[in-house]
Scaffold this active site. Structure first.
Site, PDB file in Angstrom:
ATOM      1  N   LYS A 102      -6.627   1.655  -3.488  1.00 13.02           N
ATOM      2  CA  LYS A 102      -6.413   0.963  -2.216  1.00 13.02           C
ATOM      3  C   LYS A 102      -6.522   1.932  -1.039  1.00 13.02           C
ATOM      4  CE  LYS A 102      -5.374  -1.989   0.945  1.00 13.02           C
ATOM      5  NZ  LYS A 102      -4.147  -2.753   1.039  1.00 13.02           N
ATOM      6  N   THR A 155       0.870  -1.176   0.000  1.00  9.38           N
ATOM      7  CA  THR A 155       0.000   0.000   0.000  1.00  9.38           C
ATOM      8  C   THR A 155       0.904   1.223   0.000  1.00  9.38           C
ATOM      9  OG1 THR A 155      -1.718  -1.197   1.196  1.00  9.38           O
ATOM     10  CG2 THR A 155      -1.884   1.190   1.171  1.00  9.38           C
ATOM     11  N   LYS A 207      -0.996   4.883   8.720  1.00 12.49           N
ATOM     12  CA  LYS A 207      -0.194   5.276   7.556  1.00 12.49           C
ATOM     13  C   LYS A 207      -1.049   5.408   6.308  1.00 12.49           C
ATOM     14  CE  LYS A 207       1.504   2.267   5.055  1.00 12.49           C
ATOM     15  NZ  LYS A 207       1.140   1.571   3.794  1.00 12.49           N
TER      16      LYS A 207
END
Length: 301
Positions: free
Chosen positions: A179, A104, A248
């Protein structure tokens, strides 16, 4: 061009909680694996269970590989694994090789890494995944692929070994953008469920019954279906994804919105909430332990 099918040699960088079952599915499908992980015990455990060649660096893993897959914590580490000196994989990959970043990562970073690799004759696809550890083990991940459609199709047998749903999203970086947006919605749904459970319990409602009602009505979402009873109500908090990684991802999603000059109040709110939760929880706390963080907030009152 021929399909990337077994027994093609694949380099796989990062066999942690998600990377290990993904690479394991490739091994089961008959691909030859060259594997590197920065944690020696993690690498040794994977090789013992799945076979393949244990490698000493990203460059070592890339030697002789037609495709290299990264499954790492963030795009900065991916760039270092590809271009860092002296062990960056790009120096060992042949011209015509394909790098697939399934981490990611920031789509903005992906759009800068692509040209850097292209200058060496190496193609880049971004193909992050969704589904969690359970679906990774089952080979039922959803894969969001960005980049050259012809290359994505060429890699379809590889993707189908790991997932049962491949989506061609668009230009380079679009898979990573999708994503981040997926995880934003997933994170928001989890927090909403946890807050509802907190209020309901305080009022005297049965949390198991609450989840049943949510799943029977309009509140149903991924959190209520696969995290509510399984990891939150049970207090096991072990869905297989760290709260720090969710924080994150929310930060990267908000950065993307800022880059596009968009005003997204809920995304900013979720970013700040998860940043605070990740700081308050233990370093390796599962993201479902956000319920514990909400409990901690009540204790401060």
């Amino acid at each position: 061009m021929s399909k990337i099918a077994p027994p093609t040699t694949i380099a796989f960088i990062g066999v942690g909680m998600m990377g290990a079952p993904m690479a394991g599915r490739l091994a089961q499908a008959g691909f030859k694996l060259r594997v590197f992980d920065a944690t020696p015990d993690t690498l040794a455990g994977f090789i013992t269970k799945n076979g393949g060649a244990a490698c000493s660096s990203s460059a070592d893993a890339a030697t002789g590989a037609e495709v290299l897959i990264t499954m790492l914590p963030h795009g900065g580490i991916v760039r270092e694994a590809m271009l860092g000196e002296p062990n960056g994989a790009a120096g060992a990959l042949r011209s015509g090789a394909i790098v697939i970043d399934m981490s990611t990562s920031s789509p903005i970073d992906t759009q800068t890494l692509g040209p850097a690799l292209a200058a060496r004759g190496i193609a880049l696809l971004d193909a992050p995944i969704s589904g969690g550890v359970k679906r990774a083990v089952e080979g039922k991940l959803a894969i969001m692929a960005g980049g050259d459609p012809a290359l994505i199709e060429r890699c379809r047998p590889l993707f189908e070994a790991m997932g049962n749903s491949l989506h061609l999203i668009g230009k380079s970086g679009s898979g990573h953008a999708m994503k981040l947006l997926n995880n934003f919605m997933s994170a928001a749904g989890l927090v909403a469920m946890c807050e509802a459970l907190l209020v309901g319990r305080k009022f005297g409602l049965d949390p198991n019954l609450m989840v049943d009602v949510m799943n029977a009505g309009t509140a149903k979402n991924n959190a209520t279906e696969v995290k509510g009873k399984q990891f939150v109500v049970s207090e096991t908090y072990a869905a297989g994804f760290f709260a720090t990684l969710m924080a994150k991802d929310l930060r990267l999603g908000a950065e993307l919105a800022e880059h596009l000059k968009l005003d997204v109040p809920m995304m900013r709110s979720e970013r700040d909430f998860w940043a605070d939760a990740a700081k308050a929880l233990p370093p390796k706390a599962d993201h479902t332990a956000v319920y514990r963080y909400l409990e901690q907030l009540q204790e401060r009152e």
